[in-house]
Design a protein around this motif. Structure first.
Motif, PDB file in Angstrom:
ATOM      1  N   SER A  51       0.831  -1.193   0.000  1.00 19.07           N
ATOM      2  CA  SER A  51       0.000   0.000   0.000  1.00 19.07           C
ATOM      3  C   SER A  51       0.873   1.253   0.000  1.00 19.07           C
ATOM      4  CB  SER A  51      -0.910   0.011   1.226  1.00 19.07           C
ATOM      5  OG  SER A  51      -1.534   1.265   1.390  1.00 19.07           O
ATOM      6  N   ALA A  52       0.527   2.232  -0.832  1.00 19.15           N
ATOM      7  CA  ALA A  52       1.296   3.471  -0.899  1.00 19.15           C
ATOM      8  C   ALA A  52       1.158   4.293   0.385  1.00 19.15           C
ATOM      9  CB  ALA A  52       0.842   4.298  -2.104  1.00 19.15           C
ATOM     10  N   SER A  53       0.012   4.177   1.062  1.00 20.41           N
ATOM     11  CA  SER A  53      -0.232   4.999   2.247  1.00 20.41           C
ATOM     12  C   SER A  53       0.318   4.393   3.531  1.00 20.41           C
ATOM     13  CB  SER A  53      -1.733   5.255   2.401  1.00 20.41           C
ATOM     14  OG  SER A  53      -2.447   4.023   2.500  1.00 20.41           O
ATOM     15  N   THR A  54       0.287   3.049   3.638  1.00 22.95           N
ATOM     16  CA  THR A  54       0.709   2.400   4.879  1.00 22.95           C
ATOM     17  C   THR A  54       2.002   1.602   4.743  1.00 22.95           C
ATOM     18  OG1 THR A  54      -0.544   0.363   4.469  1.00 22.95           O
ATOM     19  CG2 THR A  54      -1.713   2.187   5.546  1.00 22.95           C
ATOM     20  N   PHE A  99      -8.572   0.110  -4.777  1.00 20.83           N
ATOM     21  CA  PHE A  99      -7.289   0.712  -5.123  1.00 20.83           C
ATOM     22  C   PHE A  99      -7.297   1.141  -6.593  1.00 20.83           C
ATOM     23  CE2 PHE A  99      -6.333  -1.879  -1.474  1.00 20.83           C
ATOM     24  CZ  PHE A  99      -5.375  -1.164  -0.773  1.00 20.83           C
ATOM     25  N   GLU A 100      -6.496   2.164  -6.901  1.00 16.98           N
ATOM     26  CA  GLU A 100      -6.316   2.577  -8.286  1.00 16.98           C
ATOM     27  C   GLU A 100      -5.484   1.527  -9.020  1.00 16.98           C
ATOM     28  OE1 GLU A 100      -7.598   5.032  -9.858  1.00 16.98           O
ATOM     29  OE2 GLU A 100      -8.522   6.120  -8.194  1.00 16.98           O
ATOM     30  N   SER A 102      -2.677  -0.165 -11.278  1.00 14.50           N
ATOM     31  CA  SER A 102      -1.276   0.194 -11.501  1.00 14.50           C
ATOM     32  C   SER A 102      -0.786  -0.473 -12.785  1.00 14.50           C
ATOM     33  CB  SER A 102      -0.419  -0.255 -10.310  1.00 14.50           C
ATOM     34  OG  SER A 102       0.964  -0.144 -10.604  1.00 14.50           O
ATOM     35  N   ILE A 119       3.420  -0.737  -6.022  1.00 16.58           N
ATOM     36  CA  ILE A 119       2.682   0.070  -5.049  1.00 16.58           C
ATOM     37  C   ILE A 119       1.282   0.374  -5.574  1.00 16.58           C
ATOM     38  CG2 ILE A 119       2.657   2.216  -3.732  1.00 16.58           C
ATOM     39  CD1 ILE A 119       4.906   0.325  -2.964  1.00 16.58           C
ATOM     40  N   LEU A 120       0.285   0.216  -4.698  1.00 12.65           N
ATOM     41  CA  LEU A 120      -1.099   0.566  -5.041  1.00 12.65           C
ATOM     42  C   LEU A 120      -1.575   1.705  -4.144  1.00 12.65           C
ATOM     43  CD1 LEU A 120      -3.003  -2.805  -5.636  1.00 12.65           C
ATOM     44  CD2 LEU A 120      -2.156  -1.192  -7.331  1.00 12.65           C
ATOM     45  N   SER A 121      -2.312   2.633  -4.750  1.00 16.07           N
ATOM     46  CA  SER A 121      -2.875   3.759  -4.003  1.00 16.07           C
ATOM     47  C   SER A 121      -4.373   3.574  -3.845  1.00 16.07           C
ATOM     48  CB  SER A 121      -2.592   5.080  -4.728  1.00 16.07           C
ATOM     49  OG  SER A 121      -1.197   5.296  -4.852  1.00 16.07           O
ATOM     50  N   ARG A 122      -4.878   3.962  -2.702  1.00 14.86           N
ATOM     51  CA  ARG A 122      -6.303   3.844  -2.425  1.00 14.86           C
ATOM     52  C   ARG A 122      -7.138   4.697  -3.366  1.00 14.86           C
ATOM     53  NH1 ARG A 122      -8.839  -0.052   0.678  1.00 14.86           N
ATOM     54  NH2 ARG A 122      -7.480  -0.687   2.386  1.00 14.86           N
ATOM     55  N   THR A 123      -8.319   4.158  -3.764  1.00 18.44           N
ATOM     56  CA  THR A 123      -9.271   4.935  -4.540  1.00 18.44           C
ATOM     57  C   THR A 123      -9.950   5.946  -3.635  1.00 18.44           C
ATOM     58  OG1 THR A 123      -9.685   3.050  -5.983  1.00 18.44           O
ATOM     59  CG2 THR A 123     -11.315   4.813  -6.000  1.00 18.44           C
TER      60      THR A 123
END
Length: 275
Positions: A51-54, A99-100, A102, A119-123
């Motif tokens: 996860s990109a955020s965590t 997630f968006e 990639s 890396i995946l970013s949350r939608t």
């Protein structure tokens, strides 16, 4: 022999010669294409999705090459492996609900293993939309609903014991032999499934995991161990409203995992290997 007849024969011979040359050229081209296909080399890809955020690993993400079609599903640690795909340049796509997507272009070296971190970013979801979704699904998308739908007689249902008895190697094996079910050839450990009219239309059923729609995921992307209970709706007319997507006419497959919320309370005493 007249000049006219002579010219006619010469023209016919020329046409036959050109046709033979074209056929020979086509045959050579086909043979060359087959030779290149045989000599095309493969490569291996391993990696991790986080996860990109965590920074935490992401489980059940679908990782797939857009060119070769080879793919895999991430495990509990976010790891995945694609043991065989075409060497060279290809685009790797990663998808998971929430997630968006990639997209990463990789150039794989023949006969070698490439390692990547993705890396995946949350939608971004508006709060109002999320509130409506919870109200609609809180009761319907749970295991109590499984029993209610089973009693109504629509669809095909597999309980934990049914799954143990059928002992599928991969999830699609669970559906083999059912009427109005078409299962394609197994490639890279999975097969494409068409239900009911989907076999004619060439479109795939929607997949739900513990009540949540899984965009871009197929039934065989799931590990065998995730099959706790399964609902199969082969036609649009028998698919419950809570498992219908806008514009979808290809049915749905609903999977309840043994680790999902409320599963053990619902199933009670389970046979191996769910114990």
């Amino acid at each position: 022999m007249s000049v006219l007849r002579l010219r006619s024969k010469v023209g016919l011979l020329a046409a036959l010669t050109l046709a033979a040359g074209a056929a020979s050229s086509g045959s050579v081209a086909a043979q060359e294409e087959q030779r290149q296909e045989r000599e095309r080399r493969t490569a291996e890809l391993v990696g991790n999705v986080a996860s990109a955020s965590t920074g935490l690993p992401i489980q059940h993400a679908v990782v797939q090459f857009r060119g070769s079609g080879a793919g895999a599903l991430t495990d509990t640690e976010g790891n995945f492996g694609i043991p065989e795909t075409w060497a060279g340049e290809d685009t790797l796509e990663v998808r998971l609900e929430g997630f968006e997507p990639s997209f990463t272009v990789l150039d794989l070296v023949p006969d070698q293993t490439t390692s990547v971190t993705l890396i995946l970013s949350r939608t971004v979801v508006r709060v109002a939309d999320l509130t409506v979704q919870v109200r609609q699904t809180r009761r319907a998308r749970n295991l109590t609903g499984f029993v209610e739908r089973l009693e109504k007689g629509f669809g095909t249902f597999f309980t934990p014991r049914d799954i143990i008895n059928r002992s599928p190697r991969i999830p699609s094996d669970l559906l083999r032999g059912l009427p109005n079910v078409s299962i394609g050839r197994i490639e890279y450990g999975r097969a494409t499934i068409y239900l009911g009219d989907g076999a004619r239309l060439g479109c795939e059923p929607a997949l739900y995991l513990d009540g949540m729609y899984q965009a871009g995921m197929q039934f065989d992307d799931l590990p065998r161990e995730d099959l706790g209970a399964v609902e199969v709706y082969r036609r649009e007319v028998e698919t419950p409203m809570e498992f219908m997507r806008t514009g979808s006419t290809c049915g749905a497959i609903v999977v309840w995992t043994p680790d999902g919320p409320g599963f053990l309370d619902w199933a009670g005493e389970l046979p191996d290997p769910f114990e």
